[in-house]
Design a protein around this motif. Structure first.
Motif, mmCIF file in Angstrom:
data_model
loop_
_atom_site.group_PDB
_atom_site.id
_atom_site.type_symbol
_atom_site.label_atom_id
_atom_site.label_comp_id
_atom_site.label_asym_id
_atom_site.label_seq_id
_atom_site.Cartn_x
_atom_site.Cartn_y
_atom_site.Cartn_z
ATOM 1 N N LEU A 62 -0.940 -18.642 -31.500
ATOM 2 C CA LEU A 62 0.181 -19.419 -30.954
ATOM 3 C C LEU A 62 -0.288 -20.219 -29.748
ATOM 4 O O LEU A 62 -0.018 -21.422 -29.629
ATOM 5 C CB LEU A 62 1.318 -18.474 -30.573
ATOM 6 N N TYR A 63 -1.007 -19.582 -28.843
ATOM 7 C CA TYR A 63 -1.480 -20.274 -27.641
ATOM 8 C C TYR A 63 -2.606 -21.254 -27.957
ATOM 9 O O TYR A 63 -2.726 -22.309 -27.319
ATOM 10 C CB TYR A 63 -1.913 -19.251 -26.582
ATOM 11 N N ASP A 85 4.645 -34.478 -18.542
ATOM 12 C CA ASP A 85 3.476 -35.071 -17.887
ATOM 13 C C ASP A 85 2.235 -34.957 -18.767
ATOM 14 O O ASP A 85 1.114 -34.727 -18.278
ATOM 15 C CB ASP A 85 3.226 -34.430 -16.517
ATOM 16 N N GLY A 86 2.470 -35.079 -20.064
ATOM 17 C CA GLY A 86 1.360 -35.091 -21.013
ATOM 18 C C GLY A 86 0.800 -33.729 -21.368
ATOM 19 O O GLY A 86 -0.159 -33.641 -22.141
ATOM 20 N N LYS A 87 1.406 -32.644 -20.836
ATOM 21 C CA LYS A 87 0.873 -31.301 -21.062
ATOM 22 C C LYS A 87 1.958 -30.389 -21.617
ATOM 23 O O LYS A 87 3.149 -30.607 -21.374
ATOM 24 C CB LYS A 87 0.325 -30.723 -19.754
ATOM 25 N N PRO A 88 1.562 -29.315 -22.317
ATOM 26 C CA PRO A 88 2.553 -28.382 -22.851
ATOM 27 C C PRO A 88 3.136 -27.495 -21.755
ATOM 28 O O PRO A 88 2.399 -26.950 -20.924
ATOM 29 C CB PRO A 88 1.750 -27.547 -23.851
ATOM 30 N N GLU A 89 4.444 -27.369 -21.756
ATOM 31 C CA GLU A 89 5.127 -26.488 -20.806
ATOM 32 C C GLU A 89 6.064 -25.562 -21.570
ATOM 33 O O GLU A 89 6.940 -26.012 -22.314
ATOM 34 C CB GLU A 89 5.918 -27.303 -19.783
ATOM 35 N N LEU A 90 5.869 -24.254 -21.409
ATOM 36 C CA LEU A 90 6.716 -23.288 -22.090
ATOM 37 C C LEU A 90 8.130 -23.324 -21.534
ATOM 38 O O LEU A 90 8.329 -23.297 -20.317
ATOM 39 C CB LEU A 90 6.164 -21.871 -21.918
ATOM 40 N N LEU A 91 9.113 -23.362 -22.417
ATOM 41 C CA LEU A 91 10.505 -23.188 -22.032
ATOM 42 C C LEU A 91 10.936 -21.746 -22.264
ATOM 43 O O LEU A 91 11.790 -21.230 -21.554
ATOM 44 C CB LEU A 91 11.397 -24.148 -22.824
ATOM 45 N N SER A 92 10.364 -21.124 -23.278
ATOM 46 C CA SER A 92 10.615 -19.709 -23.556
ATOM 47 C C SER A 92 9.534 -18.868 -22.878
ATOM 48 O O SER A 92 8.540 -19.394 -22.378
ATOM 49 C CB SER A 92 10.620 -19.465 -25.064
ATOM 50 N N THR A 93 9.737 -17.547 -22.895
ATOM 51 C CA THR A 93 8.751 -16.646 -22.298
ATOM 52 C C THR A 93 8.854 -15.268 -22.941
ATOM 53 O O THR A 93 9.946 -14.837 -23.338
ATOM 54 C CB THR A 93 8.945 -16.517 -20.776
ATOM 55 N N ARG A 136 -2.123 -25.241 -26.896
ATOM 56 C CA ARG A 136 -3.098 -26.015 -26.105
ATOM 57 C C ARG A 136 -3.346 -27.400 -26.690
ATOM 58 O O ARG A 136 -3.739 -28.316 -25.973
ATOM 59 C CB ARG A 136 -4.419 -25.249 -26.003
ATOM 60 N N GLU A 137 -3.105 -27.560 -27.984
ATOM 61 C CA GLU A 137 -3.319 -28.854 -28.642
ATOM 62 C C GLU A 137 -2.081 -29.740 -28.595
ATOM 63 O O GLU A 137 -2.133 -30.891 -29.036
ATOM 64 C CB GLU A 137 -3.740 -28.630 -30.096
ATOM 65 N N PHE A 138 -0.979 -29.216 -28.080
ATOM 66 C CA PHE A 138 0.264 -29.989 -27.964
ATOM 67 C C PHE A 138 0.209 -30.756 -26.641
ATOM 68 O O PHE A 138 0.714 -30.308 -25.619
ATOM 69 C CB PHE A 138 1.468 -29.042 -28.028
ATOM 70 N N LYS A 139 -0.446 -31.902 -26.673
ATOM 71 C CA LYS A 139 -0.677 -32.658 -25.439
ATOM 72 C C LYS A 139 -0.747 -34.143 -25.765
ATOM 73 O O LYS A 139 -0.895 -34.545 -26.927
ATOM 74 C CB LYS A 139 -1.960 -32.192 -24.753
#
Length: 271
Positions: A130-131, A239-247, A135-138
């Motif tokens: 998953l991680y 800002d072009g990078k993946p940010e988790l909304l869930s945790t 990391r490729e979601f950018k």
């Protein structure tokens, strides 16, 4: 068509995602031998409503419950029932919630008591994949980059990657563009755009990638009846990078697990 979200909308989606996160955290200590999945479903519906949200799955496409609960060889979309969980089972719990008009949707595969080492490894590899995908979601990448990364990582461990079921865009509806397969080729597919939100969700089988469906019209099983694992996060492109909304933080707190696995994707500290 991809629907980018404003920063304000992303914050509203974070609230929805965190309702799901807290629901899974509440359920974590309840998942033990002898407990029924229908009991877990009732706990989840009550918790979601008590926190000012509405169950996202209940009635969606006529699904009858608030949780999809899928033990062992079930991949996804299992319907809660009165069958007790057993020592050594695994169970994928997929949960959705609607708050402020937006969906949250993510999943975790839990161990029931002590599980076999080879099953534990399946869970570890699937969660790490998953991680690897996130990391490729950018900025600059495409859907195929995420799918390729997940596929290569899991197939290198000898596992099967389900083809018929995929992740998806997320927003005011549960399923938006783009579809997010867990397989693919680099540089292929739709290009990621700032503000988009997706649910990335590897569904990985210990054996064959092939699946079958039960007569209930929902439950998906592995074709060889070997175990399957499922982990899912809601992720925004900020800002072009993946940010988790869930945790998974609330699950880990309930189970006394210490990990920094989410830190590189977290812009906020959750209470």
């Amino acid at each position: 068509m991809i629907i980018p979200k404003s920063r304000e909308e992303i914050e509203l989606m974070r609230e929805s995602a965190l309702i799901v996160s807290k629901t899974l955290g509440m359920l974590a200590p309840e998942i033990k031998p002898g407990v029924t999945t229908l009991h877990l479903d009732k706990l989840a519906e009550e918790f979601i409503r008590d926190n000012g949200a509405v169950p996202g799955f209940l009635g969606l496409y006529d699904f009858p419950n608030s949780l999809c609960v899928s033990p062992n060889a079930q991949v996804v979309h299992g319907i809660p029932n009165d069958t007790p969980l057993n020592e050594g089972d695994i169970i994928s719990i997929d949960c959705g919630a609607i708050k402020n008009g937006f969906y949250g949707d993510h999943a975790y595969t839990f161990e029931v008591g002590e599980v076999a080492p080879e099953v534990k490894k399946l869970l570890e590899v699937t969660k790490e994949s998953l991680y690897v995908g996130i990391r490729e979601f950018k900025a600059g990448n495409r859907v195929g980059d995420v799918g390729y990364a997940i596929q290569k990582f899991t197939e290198d461990h000898g596992y099967g990657v389900v083809r018929e079921l995929v992740g998806h865009g997320l927003g005011k509806t549960m399923h938006e563009d783009p579809e997010m397969p867990n397989y693919g080729k680099r540089g292929r597919g739709k290009k990621f755009v700032e503000g988009m939100v997706v649910a990335i969700e590897p569904m990985i089988n210990m054996g064959t990638k092939r699946i079958k469906q039960l007569p209930d019209g929902w439950t998906i099983l592995t074709a060889d009846n070997k175990p399957s694992a499922h982990f899912e996060h809601d992720v925004a492109l900020v800002d072009g990078k993946p940010e988790l909304l869930s945790t998974f933080k609330y699950i880990y707190e309930s189970l006394n697990i210490n990990t920094k696995e989410e830190d590189e994707f977290r812009a906020k500290v959750y209470d």
